[in-house]
Design an enzyme around this catalytic site. Structure first.
Site, PDB file in Angstrom:
ATOM      1  N   GLU A 109       0.877  -1.169   0.110  1.00 29.32           N
ATOM      2  CA  GLU A 109      -0.132  -0.008  -0.235  1.00 29.32           C
ATOM      3  C   GLU A 109       0.798   1.288  -0.029  1.00 29.32           C
ATOM      4  O   GLU A 109       0.244   2.285  -0.443  1.00 29.32           O
ATOM      5  CB  GLU A 109      -0.890   0.014   1.149  1.00 29.32           C
ATOM      6  CG  GLU A 109      -2.092  -1.018   1.085  1.00 29.32           C
ATOM      7  CD  GLU A 109      -1.597  -2.206   1.770  1.00 29.32           C
ATOM      8  OE1 GLU A 109      -2.553  -3.242   1.931  1.00 29.32           O
ATOM      9  OE2 GLU A 109      -0.418  -2.442   2.115  1.00 29.32           O
ATOM     10  N   MET A 130      24.316   9.460   2.595  1.00 32.80           N
ATOM     11  CA  MET A 130      23.988  10.668   3.423  1.00 32.80           C
ATOM     12  C   MET A 130      24.473  10.402   4.833  1.00 32.80           C
ATOM     13  O   MET A 130      24.773  11.303   5.603  1.00 32.80           O
ATOM     14  CB  MET A 130      22.669  11.021   3.032  1.00 32.80           C
ATOM     15  CG  MET A 130      22.500  12.800   3.567  1.00 32.80           C
ATOM     16  SD  MET A 130      23.838  13.904   2.538  1.00 32.80           S
ATOM     17  CE  MET A 130      22.655  14.107   1.246  1.00 32.80           C
ATOM     18  N   PHE A 173     -11.009  -6.867  14.404  1.00 33.64           N
ATOM     19  CA  PHE A 173      -9.952  -7.447  13.470  1.00 33.64           C
ATOM     20  C   PHE A 173      -9.762  -6.273  12.239  1.00 33.64           C
ATOM     21  O   PHE A 173     -10.629  -6.195  11.779  1.00 33.64           O
ATOM     22  CB  PHE A 173     -10.577  -8.810  12.881  1.00 33.64           C
ATOM     23  CG  PHE A 173      -9.453  -9.423  12.027  1.00 33.64           C
ATOM     24  CD1 PHE A 173      -8.122  -9.583  12.337  1.00 33.64           C
ATOM     25  CD2 PHE A 173      -9.692  -9.283  10.605  1.00 33.64           C
ATOM     26  CE1 PHE A 173      -7.210 -10.061  11.612  1.00 33.64           C
ATOM     27  CE2 PHE A 173      -8.706  -9.944   9.531  1.00 33.64           C
ATOM     28  CZ  PHE A 173      -7.399 -10.338  10.381  1.00 33.64           C
ATOM     29  N   GLN A 174      -8.607  -6.060  12.213  1.00 31.58           N
ATOM     30  CA  GLN A 174      -7.953  -5.179  11.147  1.00 31.58           C
ATOM     31  C   GLN A 174      -8.792  -3.676  11.218  1.00 31.58           C
ATOM     32  O   GLN A 174      -9.307  -3.086  10.222  1.00 31.58           O
ATOM     33  CB  GLN A 174      -8.219  -5.610   9.727  1.00 31.58           C
ATOM     34  CG  GLN A 174      -7.105  -6.778   9.552  1.00 31.58           C
ATOM     35  CD  GLN A 174      -6.983  -6.975   8.214  1.00 31.58           C
ATOM     36  OE1 GLN A 174      -7.906  -7.065   7.360  1.00 31.58           O
ATOM     37  NE2 GLN A 174      -5.992  -7.669   7.861  1.00 31.58           N
ATOM     38  N   LYS A 198     -17.372  -0.899   5.781  1.00 33.13           N
ATOM     39  CA  LYS A 198     -17.666  -2.069   4.730  1.00 33.13           C
ATOM     40  C   LYS A 198     -19.240  -1.810   4.249  1.00 33.13           C
ATOM     41  O   LYS A 198     -19.580  -2.044   3.324  1.00 33.13           O
ATOM     42  CB  LYS A 198     -17.270  -3.288   5.086  1.00 33.13           C
ATOM     43  CG  LYS A 198     -17.546  -4.214   3.894  1.00 33.13           C
ATOM     44  CD  LYS A 198     -16.748  -5.789   4.671  1.00 33.13           C
ATOM     45  CE  LYS A 198     -17.013  -6.761   3.198  1.00 33.13           C
ATOM     46  NZ  LYS A 198     -16.583  -7.929   3.460  1.00 33.13           N
TER      47      LYS A 198
END
Length: 558
Positions: free
Chosen positions: A52, A470, A114-115, A164
């Protein structure tokens, strides 16, 4: 009027806005959205990324290359949080990104389901606005508002979080024409413009600094006319690169920590500093208390909150940079500052002369210079973050805005390859090259397989010094050469890795390899990786330490 599911409404709203490509990754909470995308696959192309974060960077790169909002879609929980770095990157660089996240059902919100994460709380400080849509009847209006906010005034990311069950519920939908974005909330003050014009006319040694706001306002032509009218040298910030052709004689180079000595000296000696669409970040000013010590500062910016935030503004104009420049040009006579321009030209000449004696071998200047020659300066160049980013800014003379795409504000390693994918899709006829360091390459290298999947001829040029360059440079200068965890030296076969992912692989080990290998990479018309070995002690110079003034650059680390 149609009666549609929330998921269908989202897709229809995207189509209203002219969206033809989205970037994302599916998951349980997003299945309704992805089912709608399946049914509209002929209208909207979905690019399946490996992660993502890559989707957010690709959407961001698409936005910067096209000037249109980029769209990133994710599922709930970790899918949404994986977008956060990309959203923050877009926010700091004022890039119009629309992030669409699908949360758990409304009845599960706030229950540690969940999630489930409260993504609107997480992203509140890194978005222009975010929304949690719990009512399907408000979904279309919210989506349309998200686009308007993202593109109005100072552009930036907007997040729309949709549970959802809302994507599955139904509501009436009627198509609407997109509402135009507003360039600025308020009209430009004519009296402020008059004061700015007066300050410019009184100046004998003006310096113009062009920032990313010039690009966002599409004000390149107006800037060129303003430069001719004012007769002043021009410097650019990292985000302003390409807004003014870097081959012009009055261009002094990038300004800031790794900017040119000519730009730093001009800022230190000018009597009026005209800042266009820049927020005066610490990487531009270094020690802000000693920035432009002899100058009055004229600050022009669309965001009133930036005026005086980091550097004092003696004169200011709030408004769209393009509009303000037009107004100034209509008020100003043709000015002449020949003596001042001659002094600045002398500084440029002396700096150029000091760089002539370059050692033999594979050096960043030689590699990027050859890339510039072979592409005719027309490539779209994305970068990761680190030494290679600064070398790209220093050694590839950009003549067009939007051709240099980099993470300036957040400094996001892993940004460039995803951004290159987005830019290549936005500009399919452009030659797109992502310049990376080996440290950044490892961050999101899996996205090379995405370029292969969609046959995007992105060139991944890895300047491989086997260290975090760097970081090592700072450790050498400030930490007594104690190179703590900055040595990578992984035994990766880059060419074999490229082949394993389905791409072409090339390698540069000697100076004689540079031209033929880059020619092959640029002409193969397939995704490819060029592993280019450079010395681990190559440094980005000049370098102004954070506590120093622009007039005090470090020119050697030996």
């Amino acid at each position: 009027m149609m009666y549609l599911t929330g998921a269908e409404i989202v897709i229809r709203c995207l189509m209203e806005q002219g969206v033809d490509t989205v970037f994302g990754y599916p998951g349980g909470s997003a299945l309704n959205l992805y089912d709608a995308l399946y049914r509209h696959s002929g209208d909207i192309r979905h690019i399946l990324m490996c992660h993502e974060q890559g989707a957010a960077h690709a959407a961001d790169g698409y936005a910067r290359a096209s000037g249109k909002p980029g769209i990133a879609i994710s599922t709930s929980g970790p899918g949404a949080t994986n977008l956060v770095t990309g959203i923050a990157t877009a926010f700091l660089d004022s890039s119009p990104l629309i992030a669409i996240t699908s949360n758990v059902a409304t009845g599960l919100l706030g229950k540690s389901s969940f999630q489930e994460v409260n993504i609107t709380s997480i992203t509140r400080s890194i978005t222009k606005k975010n929304f949690l849509v719990k009512d399907v009847s408000k979904l279309a209006g919210t989506m349309r508002l998200a686009f308007k906010i993202a593109m109005s005034g100072r552009p930036g990311p907007v997040l729309v979080d949709i549970p959802k069950d809302v994507t599955g519920a139904k509501a009436d939908y009627e198509s609407q024409k997109p509402e135009p974005a507003v360039s600025s909330e308020n009209a430009v003050s004519s009296s402020d413009v008059d004061r700015a014009a007066g300050a410019i006319e009184k100046s004998r040694c003006p310096l113009i600094i062009a920032g990313g706001g010039v690009r966002l306002a599409h004000a390149e032509a107006e800037l060129a006319e303003f430069v001719r009218r004012v007769s002043a040298p021009v410097a650019e910030t990292l985000m302003g690169i390409g807004c003014y052709p870097e081959t012009e004689p009055d261009f002094t180079g990038m300004i800031g920590m790794h900017g040119t000595q000519a730009s730093g000296r001009a800022a230190s000696e000018c009597d009026l500093l005209i800042a266009l669409g820049t927020r005066f970040s610490d990487r531009v000013t270094c020690d802000a208390a000693r920035f432009a010590p002899k100058a009055r500062i004229l600050h022009i910016d669309v965001d009133k909150h930036e005026i005086g935030k980091n550097v004092r503004a003696d004169v200011s104009v709030t408004g769209d940079v393009r509009e303000v420049l037009k107004m100034l040009c209509s008020r100003l006579p043709k000015l002449r500052h020949s003596e001042w321009l001659s002094r600045v030209a002398g500084w440029k000449k002396a700096e150029k002369k000091s760089r002539r004696n370059e050692r033999a071998g594979v050096t960043p200047r030689r590699v990027i210079g050859e890339l510039y020659r072979l592409t005719g300066g027309s490539a779209t160049v994305t970068t990761e973050v680190g030494q290679h980013q600064m070398w790209a800014a220093q050694y590839y003379p950009f003549a067009e805005a939007g051709k240099f795409i980099t993470s300036g504000g957040l400094g996001t390693m892993g940004f460039g390859l995803g951004a290159a994918i987005g830019a290549q899709i936005a500009k399919p006829r452009d030659r797109v090259v992502n310049i990376a360091g080996d440290g950044s390459f490892y961050m999101n290298m899996a996205e090379l397989s995405t370029a292969v999947k969609y046959n995007l001829p992105v060139v991944e040029l890895v300047l491989n010094n086997q260290v975090l360059g760097m970081v090592r440079q700072w450790q050498k200068l400030f930490y007594g050469s104690r190179f703590s965890q900055s040595v990578i030296k992984k035994p990766t076969d880059y060419v074999m890795l490229a082949h394993a992912l389905g791409a072409e692989g090339f390698e540069i080990r000697a100076q004689g390899d540079i031209c033929p290998v880059l020619e092959k990479a640029l002409s193969c018309n397939r995704p490819c990786l060029v592993n280019c070995y450079i010395g681990m002690d190559e440094n980005v110079l000049p370098m102004v330490p954070a506590s120093a003034a622009l007039s005090e650059p470090v020119l050697s680390l030996d």
